[in-house]
Design a protein around this motif. Structure first.
Motif, PDB file in Angstrom:
ATOM      1  N   GLY A 161       0.867  -1.053  -0.222  1.00  0.00           N
ATOM      2  CA  GLY A 161      -0.032  -0.097  -0.192  1.00  0.00           C
ATOM      3  C   GLY A 161       0.837   1.284   0.059  1.00  0.00           C
ATOM      4  N   TYR A 162       0.154   2.388  -0.202  1.00  0.00           N
ATOM      5  CA  TYR A 162       1.153   3.685  -0.311  1.00  0.00           C
ATOM      6  C   TYR A 162      -0.074   4.851  -0.072  1.00  0.00           C
ATOM      7  CZ  TYR A 162      -0.521   4.052  -5.261  1.00  0.00           C
ATOM      8  OH  TYR A 162      -1.255   3.990  -6.358  1.00  0.00           O
ATOM      9  N   VAL A 163       0.719   5.826   0.259  1.00  0.00           N
ATOM     10  CA  VAL A 163       0.103   7.169   0.264  1.00  0.00           C
ATOM     11  C   VAL A 163       1.011   8.267  -0.578  1.00  0.00           C
ATOM     12  CG1 VAL A 163      -0.827   9.314   1.696  1.00  0.00           C
ATOM     13  CG2 VAL A 163      -0.776   6.703   2.638  1.00  0.00           C
ATOM     14  N   SER A 164       0.269   8.982  -1.145  1.00  0.00           N
ATOM     15  CA  SER A 164       1.313   9.881  -2.377  1.00  0.00           C
ATOM     16  C   SER A 164       0.500  10.899  -2.956  1.00  0.00           C
ATOM     17  CB  SER A 164       1.641   9.142  -3.344  1.00  0.00           C
ATOM     18  OG  SER A 164       2.381   9.686  -4.557  1.00  0.00           O
ATOM     19  N   PRO A 165       0.955  12.146  -2.954  1.00  0.00           N
ATOM     20  CA  PRO A 165       0.362  13.078  -3.887  1.00  0.00           C
ATOM     21  C   PRO A 165       0.138  12.408  -5.089  1.00  0.00           C
ATOM     22  CG  PRO A 165       2.450  14.099  -2.695  1.00  0.00           C
ATOM     23  CD  PRO A 165       2.270  12.577  -2.344  1.00  0.00           C
ATOM     24  N   ALA A 166      -0.901  12.773  -5.817  1.00  0.00           N
ATOM     25  CA  ALA A 166      -1.202  12.024  -6.942  1.00  0.00           C
ATOM     26  C   ALA A 166      -2.261  12.919  -7.956  1.00  0.00           C
ATOM     27  CB  ALA A 166      -2.400  10.742  -6.516  1.00  0.00           C
ATOM     28  N   LEU A 167      -2.316  12.377  -9.148  1.00  0.00           N
ATOM     29  CA  LEU A 167      -3.219  12.995 -10.283  1.00  0.00           C
ATOM     30  C   LEU A 167      -4.665  12.183  -9.872  1.00  0.00           C
ATOM     31  CD1 LEU A 167      -0.456  13.481 -11.171  1.00  0.00           C
ATOM     32  CD2 LEU A 167      -1.484  13.079 -13.566  1.00  0.00           C
ATOM     33  N   ILE A 168      -5.755  12.828  -9.355  1.00  0.00           N
ATOM     34  CA  ILE A 168      -6.779  12.219  -8.754  1.00  0.00           C
ATOM     35  C   ILE A 168      -7.701  12.094 -10.135  1.00  0.00           C
ATOM     36  CG2 ILE A 168      -8.785  12.343  -7.386  1.00  0.00           C
ATOM     37  CD1 ILE A 168      -6.000  11.875  -6.090  1.00  0.00           C
ATOM     38  N   SER A 169      -8.320  11.000 -10.476  1.00  0.00           N
ATOM     39  CA  SER A 169      -9.203  10.647 -11.488  1.00  0.00           C
ATOM     40  C   SER A 169      -9.824   9.401 -10.987  1.00  0.00           C
ATOM     41  CB  SER A 169      -8.536  10.739 -12.865  1.00  0.00           C
ATOM     42  OG  SER A 169      -9.444  10.575 -13.891  1.00  0.00           O
ATOM     43  N   PRO A 170     -11.006   9.361 -10.276  1.00  0.00           N
ATOM     44  CA  PRO A 170     -11.598   8.189  -9.846  1.00  0.00           C
ATOM     45  C   PRO A 170     -12.177   7.402 -11.213  1.00  0.00           C
ATOM     46  CG  PRO A 170     -12.278   9.836  -8.543  1.00  0.00           C
ATOM     47  CD  PRO A 170     -11.742  10.368  -9.794  1.00  0.00           C
ATOM     48  N   GLY A 171     -11.934   5.917 -11.200  1.00  0.00           N
ATOM     49  CA  GLY A 171     -12.250   5.240 -12.614  1.00  0.00           C
ATOM     50  C   GLY A 171     -11.169   5.430 -13.532  1.00  0.00           C
ATOM     51  N   GLY A 172     -10.114   5.955 -13.515  1.00  0.00           N
ATOM     52  CA  GLY A 172      -9.240   6.067 -14.571  1.00  0.00           C
ATOM     53  C   GLY A 172      -9.264   7.182 -15.147  1.00  0.00           C
ATOM     54  N   VAL A 193       0.051   8.184 -10.275  1.00  0.00           N
ATOM     55  CA  VAL A 193      -1.108   8.436 -11.127  1.00  0.00           C
ATOM     56  C   VAL A 193      -1.657   6.801 -11.247  1.00  0.00           C
ATOM     57  CG1 VAL A 193       0.131   8.138 -13.518  1.00  0.00           C
ATOM     58  CG2 VAL A 193      -2.174   8.812 -13.726  1.00  0.00           C
ATOM     59  N   TYR A 194      -2.869   6.496 -11.107  1.00  0.00           N
ATOM     60  CA  TYR A 194      -3.594   5.583 -10.756  1.00  0.00           C
ATOM     61  C   TYR A 194      -4.738   5.054 -11.598  1.00  0.00           C
ATOM     62  CZ  TYR A 194      -7.211   7.916  -8.197  1.00  0.00           C
ATOM     63  OH  TYR A 194      -8.061   8.671  -7.670  1.00  0.00           O
ATOM     64  N   ASN A 195      -5.098   3.659 -11.365  1.00  0.00           N
ATOM     65  CA  ASN A 195      -6.503   3.211 -12.263  1.00  0.00           C
ATOM     66  C   ASN A 195      -6.629   1.943 -11.531  1.00  0.00           C
ATOM     67  OD1 ASN A 195      -8.511   2.495 -13.493  1.00  0.00           O
ATOM     68  ND2 ASN A 195      -7.713   2.601 -15.510  1.00  0.00           N
ATOM     69  N   LEU A 196      -7.498   1.915 -10.400  1.00  0.00           N
ATOM     70  CA  LEU A 196      -7.375   0.693  -9.304  1.00  0.00           C
ATOM     71  C   LEU A 196      -7.876  -0.567  -9.838  1.00  0.00           C
ATOM     72  CD1 LEU A 196      -7.318   0.659  -6.155  1.00  0.00           C
ATOM     73  CD2 LEU A 196      -9.523   0.557  -6.157  1.00  0.00           C
ATOM     74  N   ARG A 197      -8.922  -0.408 -10.788  1.00  0.00           N
ATOM     75  CA  ARG A 197      -9.365  -1.748 -11.357  1.00  0.00           C
ATOM     76  C   ARG A 197      -8.409  -2.498 -11.904  1.00  0.00           C
ATOM     77  NH1 ARG A 197     -15.517  -1.704 -13.009  1.00  0.00           N
ATOM     78  NH2 ARG A 197     -15.369  -3.528 -13.147  1.00  0.00           N
ATOM     79  N   PRO A 198      -7.903  -2.182 -13.273  1.00  0.00           N
ATOM     80  CA  PRO A 198      -6.953  -2.762 -13.929  1.00  0.00           C
ATOM     81  C   PRO A 198      -5.625  -3.317 -13.083  1.00  0.00           C
ATOM     82  CG  PRO A 198      -6.949  -0.523 -14.811  1.00  0.00           C
ATOM     83  CD  PRO A 198      -8.111  -0.725 -13.654  1.00  0.00           C
ATOM     84  N   THR A 199      -5.419  -2.395 -12.428  1.00  0.00           N
ATOM     85  CA  THR A 199      -4.125  -2.641 -11.420  1.00  0.00           C
ATOM     86  C   THR A 199      -4.486  -3.922 -10.596  1.00  0.00           C
ATOM     87  OG1 THR A 199      -3.172  -0.522 -11.440  1.00  0.00           O
ATOM     88  CG2 THR A 199      -2.307  -1.923 -10.054  1.00  0.00           C
ATOM     89  N   ALA A 200      -5.598  -3.819 -10.117  1.00  0.00           N
ATOM     90  CA  ALA A 200      -6.052  -4.917  -9.243  1.00  0.00           C
ATOM     91  C   ALA A 200      -6.417  -6.312  -9.583  1.00  0.00           C
ATOM     92  CB  ALA A 200      -7.350  -4.479  -8.239  1.00  0.00           C
ATOM     93  N   ARG A 201      -6.355  -6.356 -10.929  1.00  0.00           N
ATOM     94  CA  ARG A 201      -6.508  -7.537 -11.797  1.00  0.00           C
ATOM     95  C   ARG A 201      -5.070  -8.338 -11.836  1.00  0.00           C
ATOM     96  NH1 ARG A 201     -10.670  -4.916 -15.074  1.00  0.00           N
ATOM     97  NH2 ARG A 201      -9.104  -3.990 -16.564  1.00  0.00           N
ATOM     98  N   SER A 202      -4.100  -7.598 -11.519  1.00  0.00           N
ATOM     99  CA  SER A 202      -3.008  -8.420 -11.963  1.00  0.00           C
ATOM    100  C   SER A 202      -1.741  -8.200 -11.068  1.00  0.00           C
ATOM    101  CB  SER A 202      -2.525  -8.177 -13.345  1.00  0.00           C
ATOM    102  OG  SER A 202      -2.546  -6.827 -13.552  1.00  0.00           O
TER     103      SER A 202
END
Length: 303
Positions: A161-172, A193-202
């Motif tokens: 897990g992590y905490v970071s300043p980020a580019l916020i865009s829920p859902g990608g 920069v993140y996209n939770l669902r595709p990352t969680a798949r693998s």
């Protein structure tokens, strides 16, 4: 210490915010939804008490429609988290706004890993993300944010897990945000920069990178040699905080850094942790950031 973190709002052609700065808390758990649900609900309540009342205004229903987070809405979300039956899993998205990107968001992708849909997918995980405005950190300070992160982490069975300043865009990233996201990634390597669902798949039990607050649990921590081995390999600028049994939090400085060259941020702790994590770094299976080459370059930006 004077800390400068970027503030930005990227708009689409209709003037709606599609990308903004913020603070991201993200956790990845190689556990089935049934093992996560109760702790996730407690973490959601912890987050809810930490933010202003009505900061979360609505949620996305299973049919994709937006519904208000009134008392009935919260009851529906509670049922989605705590009552979702095997094998359907649970998908949750709570947002500040339904038509543009706001600062306050919760996303969760929960899977029954023994369900037919996920058999053979040995790297699928359940995952959760919480976001806050950058101003929350600047107003309350890093100690308060770290305590909130530890409170959330205590409820969840994460491997990383992590905490970071980020580019916020829920859902990608929305299409209108992609060019701006690329420019911001190159300018501020300390931003996630993140996209939770595709990352969680693998992602499995691997690491996504080195961040201001980096959580290491099992089996990842053991694969890295354990806490004492990390103490010997990492510089004194990296602080260690135990999180229960056999899990730790690494703090890469008192405050997070954006990494902008002109600000002369010292990113050496990030580079040291990234080198330590390199054999266990995750690579996105399906590129969603810009393209595969840019994504690989960004994920390994501290190496």
């Amino acid at each position: 210490m004077t800390v400068t973190l970027p503030s930005f709002r990227i708009h689409d052609s209709r003037g709606r915010v599609v990308l903004r700065d913020g603070l991201l808390f993200s956790f990845f758990m190689r556990r089935s939804h049934g093992d996560v649900a109760a702790g996730l609900w407690r973490a959601m309540q912890t987050y809810r008490t930490a933010i202003p009342a009505q900061a979360l205004n609505g949620y996305v229903m299973p049919n994709g429609e937006w519904a208000p987070l009134d008392d009935a809405g919260w009851e529906s979300v509670r049922d989605e988290v705590l009552q979702s039956p095997w094998p359907t899993g649970s998908e949750v998205r709570l947002q500040e706004s339904h038509d543009e990107v706001g600062a306050y968001n919760i996303e969760y992708s929960g899977k029954w890993l023994d369900a037919p849909a996920w058999q053979g997918h040995e790297e699928a995980v359940s995952a959760a993300a919480f976001t806050l405005p950058t101003e929350f950190l600047l107003e309350h300070g890093p100690v308060h944010v770290r305590e909130l992160a530890l409170s959330l982490a205590a409820e969840l069975p994460w491997s990383f897990g992590y905490v970071s300043p980020a580019l916020i865009s829920p859902g990608g990233l929305r299409s209108a945000a992609r060019q701006a996201a690329q420019e911001l990634c190159l300018r501020f390597p300390g931003l996630d920069v993140y996209n939770l669902r595709p990352t969680a798949r693998s992602i499995g039990t691997r690491a996504r990178g080195a961040y201001w607050l980096t959580f290491l649990g099992q089996p990842l921590l053991g694969q890295l040699g354990g806490t004492e081995s990390l103490r010997q390999r990492l510089p004194s600028s990296v602080s260690f905080h135990p999180v229960g049994s056999e899990r730790i939090l690494l703090s890469l400085g008192e405050w997070p850094l954006a990494g902008e060259t002109s600000a002369q941020d010292d990113m050496s702790p990030y580079r040291a942790v990234a080198r330590m994590l390199e054999p266990h770094l995750y690579r996105e299976r399906t590129p969603w950031l810009i393209d595969e080459a840019f994504e690989d370059r960004w994920l390994r930006r501290f190496l």
